[in-house]
Design a protein around this motif. Structure first.
Motif, short mmCIF file in Angstrom:
data_model
loop_
_atom_site.label_atom_id
_atom_site.label_comp_id
_atom_site.label_asym_id
_atom_site.label_seq_id
_atom_site.Cartn_x
_atom_site.Cartn_y
_atom_site.Cartn_z
N MET A 201 -42.25 -32.11 -32.40
CA MET A 201 -42.23 -31.01 -33.35
C MET A 201 -41.28 -31.39 -34.47
O MET A 201 -40.18 -31.87 -34.24
N ASN A 202 -41.75 -31.21 -35.68
CA ASN A 202 -40.91 -31.58 -36.81
C ASN A 202 -39.92 -30.47 -37.13
O ASN A 202 -39.99 -29.38 -36.58
N GLN A 203 -39.02 -30.74 -38.04
CA GLN A 203 -37.95 -29.82 -38.42
C GLN A 203 -38.52 -28.51 -38.96
O GLN A 203 -38.01 -27.44 -38.65
N GLU A 204 -39.59 -28.60 -39.79
CA GLU A 204 -40.19 -27.41 -40.39
C GLU A 204 -40.78 -26.50 -39.32
O GLU A 204 -40.64 -25.28 -39.37
N GLY A 205 -41.42 -27.03 -38.32
CA GLY A 205 -42.00 -26.24 -37.21
C GLY A 205 -40.91 -25.59 -36.38
O GLY A 205 -41.06 -24.45 -35.92
N ALA A 206 -39.81 -26.30 -36.16
CA ALA A 206 -38.70 -25.75 -35.39
C ALA A 206 -38.06 -24.59 -36.14
O ALA A 206 -37.71 -23.56 -35.55
N ASP A 207 -37.90 -24.73 -37.47
CA ASP A 207 -37.32 -23.65 -38.27
C ASP A 207 -38.21 -22.40 -38.22
O ASP A 207 -37.73 -21.28 -38.15
N ARG A 208 -39.52 -22.64 -38.31
CA ARG A 208 -40.48 -21.53 -38.28
C ARG A 208 -40.40 -20.80 -36.92
O ARG A 208 -40.40 -19.56 -36.86
N SER A 209 -40.31 -21.53 -35.83
CA SER A 209 -40.21 -20.93 -34.49
C SER A 209 -38.91 -20.14 -34.35
O SER A 209 -38.89 -19.04 -33.81
N ARG A 210 -37.83 -20.73 -34.87
CA ARG A 210 -36.55 -20.04 -34.83
C ARG A 210 -36.60 -18.74 -35.63
O ARG A 210 -36.08 -17.72 -35.20
N ARG A 211 -37.20 -18.80 -36.83
CA ARG A 211 -37.34 -17.61 -37.68
C ARG A 211 -38.13 -16.52 -36.97
O ARG A 211 -37.76 -15.35 -37.00
N PHE B 206 -38.57 -16.15 -33.75
CA PHE B 206 -37.77 -15.64 -32.64
C PHE B 206 -36.69 -14.68 -33.15
O PHE B 206 -36.51 -13.59 -32.61
N LEU B 207 -35.96 -15.08 -34.18
CA LEU B 207 -34.90 -14.23 -34.73
C LEU B 207 -35.46 -12.93 -35.32
O LEU B 207 -34.89 -11.86 -35.13
N THR B 208 -36.60 -13.03 -36.01
CA THR B 208 -37.23 -11.83 -36.56
C THR B 208 -37.63 -10.89 -35.44
O THR B 208 -37.39 -9.66 -35.51
N GLY B 209 -38.22 -11.41 -34.40
CA GLY B 209 -38.62 -10.58 -33.25
C GLY B 209 -37.42 -9.97 -32.56
O GLY B 209 -37.42 -8.78 -32.21
N ALA B 210 -36.35 -10.76 -32.37
CA ALA B 210 -35.15 -10.28 -31.70
C ALA B 210 -34.49 -9.17 -32.52
O ALA B 210 -34.07 -8.14 -31.98
N VAL B 211 -34.37 -9.40 -33.84
CA VAL B 211 -33.76 -8.38 -34.71
C VAL B 211 -34.61 -7.11 -34.71
O VAL B 211 -34.08 -5.99 -34.68
N THR B 212 -35.93 -7.24 -34.70
CA THR B 212 -36.81 -6.07 -34.68
C THR B 212 -36.62 -5.27 -33.40
O THR B 212 -36.50 -4.05 -33.43
#
Length: 198
Positions: free
Chosen positions: A1-11, A13-19
């Motif tokens: 998985m490239n850096q861009e895919g990892a950032d998207r997954s993290r985003r 996850f964080l968006t879901g967690a914050v929601t």
């Protein structure tokens, strides 16, 4: 998985967690606010009819219930007490209970009751709102005392039907609330027999 895919997954996850956390916080914050607008159980019950068990009530005994924030006394008179009530008429201010607001029509009689042996009264003196004492024994207040209710605040006296004696500060008889009997051993205070609330 490239850096861009990892950032998207993290985003994501964080968006879901914050929601989820934000939604939970909004619910927790809203509960006290919304419950403020709902009347408490005590408030809801304050105007509701009250049912009492009187199956064990003996002559000279009284039980207390609360209706609309007022004390209501339910007590049993002896046969002698009931027979004595008419004999007191010349000592009373309103022996025939002519002040209609003090009792329902079915309690406008000598005993101020549906059943002569059972009294149901609001336990608040009609002078300044004190709570009279239950003194059913003859002579327990003074030598001429026939039994009844004595208000210690200013000396008002009421017979065992809640009728006020002459020459005392209380202007009217004790109030009889609406009530009825669903059975011999139970009484409902706060509504008439047809189910109409007071």
């Amino acid at each position: 998985m490239n850096q861009e895919g990892a950032d998207r997954s993290r985003r994501r996850f964080l968006t879901g967690a914050v929601t989820v956390v934000g939604g939970a916080g909004a619910v927790v914050t809203a509960i006290p606010f919304l419950s403020y607008w709902q009347p408490s159980a005590r408030t809801q019950a304050a105007g509701a009819p009250v049912e009492a068990d009187i199956s064990q009530l003996r002559p000279g005994q009284r039980i207390n219930v609360e209706w609309r924030g007022k004390p209501v006394w339910i007590f049993r008179r002896s046969e002698e007490d009931v027979e004595q009530l008419p004999e007191l008429n010349d000592r009373l201010s309103d022996p025939e209970s002519k002040v209609a607001s003090q009792q329902p029509p079915y309690a406008q009689n000598t005993a101020r009751a549906i059943k002569p042996e059972i009294g149901v009264l609001v336990g608040i003196c009609t002078h300044l709102g004190c709570s009279p004492l239950f003194r059913p024994e003859a002579g327990s207040v003074d030598a001429g005392w026939p039994g009844g209710f004595f208000c210690p605040c200013h000396g008002s006296k009421f017979d065992l039907a809640g009728r006020v004696f002459q020459g005392v500060p209380a202007p009217t008889n004790l109030e009889v609330p609406p009530y009825w009997y669903p059975s011999d051993g139970r009484v409902i205070v706060g509504e008439h027999q047809d189910g109409e609330a007071a």
